[in-house]
Design a protein around this motif. Structure first.
Motif, short mmCIF file in Angstrom:
data_model
loop_
_atom_site.label_atom_id
_atom_site.label_comp_id
_atom_site.label_asym_id
_atom_site.label_seq_id
_atom_site.Cartn_x
_atom_site.Cartn_y
_atom_site.Cartn_z
N GLU A 88 0.82 -1.22 0.00
CA GLU A 88 0.00 0.00 0.00
C GLU A 88 0.84 1.26 0.00
OE1 GLU A 88 -3.78 -1.71 2.54
OE2 GLU A 88 -2.09 -0.84 3.61
N LEU A 89 2.15 1.10 -0.04
CA LEU A 89 3.05 2.25 0.03
C LEU A 89 3.75 2.49 -1.30
CD1 LEU A 89 4.89 1.50 3.40
CD2 LEU A 89 2.80 2.82 3.05
N GLY B 23 7.16 3.43 -3.54
CA GLY B 23 8.52 2.90 -3.46
C GLY B 23 9.36 3.64 -2.43
P1 ADP Z 1 4.43 7.10 -6.14
O1 ADP Z 1 4.02 8.38 -6.78
O2 ADP Z 1 5.68 7.24 -5.31
O3 ADP Z 1 4.44 5.92 -7.05
P2 ADP Z 1 1.95 6.02 -5.17
O4 ADP Z 1 1.10 6.67 -6.22
O5 ADP Z 1 2.24 4.57 -5.22
O6 ADP Z 1 3.32 6.82 -5.02
O7 ADP Z 1 1.34 6.34 -3.77
C1 ADP Z 1 0.95 7.64 -3.39
C2 ADP Z 1 0.33 7.59 -1.99
O8 ADP Z 1 -0.81 6.72 -1.98
C3 ADP Z 1 1.28 7.02 -0.96
O9 ADP Z 1 1.22 7.84 0.21
C4 ADP Z 1 0.79 5.64 -0.66
O10 ADP Z 1 0.99 5.33 0.70
C5 ADP Z 1 -0.67 5.71 -0.98
N1 ADP Z 1 -1.11 4.41 -1.56
C6 ADP Z 1 -0.69 3.84 -2.72
N2 ADP Z 1 -1.30 2.67 -2.93
C7 ADP Z 1 -2.14 2.45 -1.90
C8 ADP Z 1 -3.04 1.41 -1.53
N3 ADP Z 1 -3.21 0.32 -2.28
N4 ADP Z 1 -3.72 1.53 -0.38
C9 ADP Z 1 -3.53 2.61 0.40
N5 ADP Z 1 -2.71 3.65 0.12
C10 ADP Z 1 -2.02 3.57 -1.01
#
Ligand code: ADP
Ligand code: ADP
Length: 228
Positions: A137-138, A140
Motif C-alpha cells: 500500500e506504500l 517505493g
Molecule cells: P508514487 O508516486 O511514489 O508511485 P503512489 O502513487 O504509489 O506513489 O502512492 C501515493 C500515496 O498513496 C502514498 O502515500 C501511498 O501510501 C498511498 N497508496 C498507494 N497505494 C495504496 C493502496 N493500495 N492503499 C492505500 N494507500 C495507497
C-alpha cells in the motif's frame, strides 16, 4: 569503522570481483561507493556484512576482524551493521510497524520497549501515519523508508545501502539521500552504493569509485564535482 587491506575476492566460477582493494572509512563518515555495473560494489558491501568472505586480505568492521570472526560472533556483527537494498525486501504479510518490530523481536527486547522504539523509528523516517499499512500500500520511497527504519532498529554503528534509490524517481531518490544524511548526522556511519552521478553531484560526499574490481579513485566531497 571499515579497514580493508589488500582485499581480493574471487568467486568460485573464477570471476575476480575485487582486486587488491585497500580502503579505510572512519566512524561518522558518509561515503558513496560508485562505478559501472559489475565493478564490484555489491561484492564490496557483501564482504563488509559478511555475506561473502575475501579470498585474500583482511577486513575489519567496527571492532571485528572479519577474517578471524567466530561463527558465534556473526549475529553480533550483523546487529552492528544495518543493510538496505534496492528492492526493499520487506515482509509482505506484515504491516509497516510489524516489519520494524520484527527486527527488534529477534533481540528479545520487552514488548513495551519494542513499541517505543518502533514509534521512534517511524517518526524518524516520517511514516507515523502509515504504521498499520502493508508494504504493497506504500509508494517505493515509503517502502524504502520502512526498510531504513528496520535496518536502524538494532542501533547499528554502520548503515550500508546497496543502490537504495535505484528504483526511485529523482525527487524521491533525493529525499532518501537526505534521510540517510540526517541519520549520518546523528552519528551512524553510512556507505551508499550508487551509480547515480547526478545524485552524487547534488549531495557531494567522499566518493570511492570502483572499476573492474579496483579502486579507480577515492575523492573527498570538495573534489566530487570535478570528479564525476
Ligand atoms: P508514487 O508516486 O511514489 O508511485 P503512489 O502513487 O504509489 O506513489 O502512492 C501515493 C500515496 O498513496 C502514498 O502515500 C501511498 O501510501 C498511498 N497508496 C498507494 N497505494 C495504496 C493502496 N493500495 N492503499 C492505500 N494507500 C495507497
Ligand atoms: P556491482 O555491484 O558493481 O554491479 P558486483 O559486485 O555485483 O558488481 O559484481 C562484480 C563481478 O562479480 C561481476 O563480474 C559479477 O558478475 C561477479 N559476481 C557477482 N556475484 C557473483 C557470484 N555470486 N558468483 C560469481 N560471480 C559473481
Amino acid at each position: 569503522m571499515i579497514e580493508m587491506d589488500s582485499v581480493t575476492k574471487a568467486y568460485r566460477n573464477g570471476v575476480v570481483a575485487l582486486r587488491d582493494v585497500t580502503l579505510s572509512i572512519k566512524a561518522g563518515e558518509f561515503v558513496y561507493l560508485t562505478g559501472p555495473s559489475g565493478a564490484g560494489k555489491s561484492t564490496w558491501l557483501k564482504l563488509v556484512y559478511r555475506e561473502e568472505r575475501p579470498t585474500k586480505g583482511t577486513i575489519k568492521v567496527g571492532g571485528f576482524d572479519l577474517t578471524k570472526l567466530k561463527a558465534r560472533q556473526v549475529p553480533e556483527l550483523r546487529r552492528s551493521v544495518g543493510v538496505v537494498f534496492q528492492d526493499y525486501r520487506l515482509i509482505d504479510r506484515l504491516t509497516v510497524a510489524e516489519n520494524i518490530a520484527f527486527a527488534l523481536e529477534v533481540l528479545e527486547l520487552p514488548e513495551r520497549e519494542i513499541r517505543r522504539r518502533v514509534a521512534e523509528l517511524l517518526d524518524l523516517v516520517g511514516l507515523e501515519a502509515h504504521a498499520r499499512r502493508f508494504p504493497r500500500e506504500l509508494s517505493g520511497g515509503e517502502q524504502q523508508r520502512v526498510a531504513i527504519a528496520r535496518a536502524l532498529a538494532p542501533k547499528p554503528k554502520l548503515l550500508i545501502a546497496d543502490e537504495p534509490t535505484g528504483n526511485l524517481d529523482e525527487e524521491t531518490a533525493a529525499s532518501i539521500v537526505r534521510l540517510l544524511m540526517e541519520i549520518n548526522a546523528f552519528g551512524t556511519t553510512v556507505v551508499m552504493a550508487t551509480h547515480d552521478r547526478a545524485l552524487i553531484e547534488r549531495f557531494p560526499r567522499r566518493t570511492i569509485r570502483l572499476e573492474g574490481g579496483r579502486v579507480a579513485y577515492d575523492r573527498p566531497a570538495r573534489q566530487v564535482r570535478e570528479a564525476v
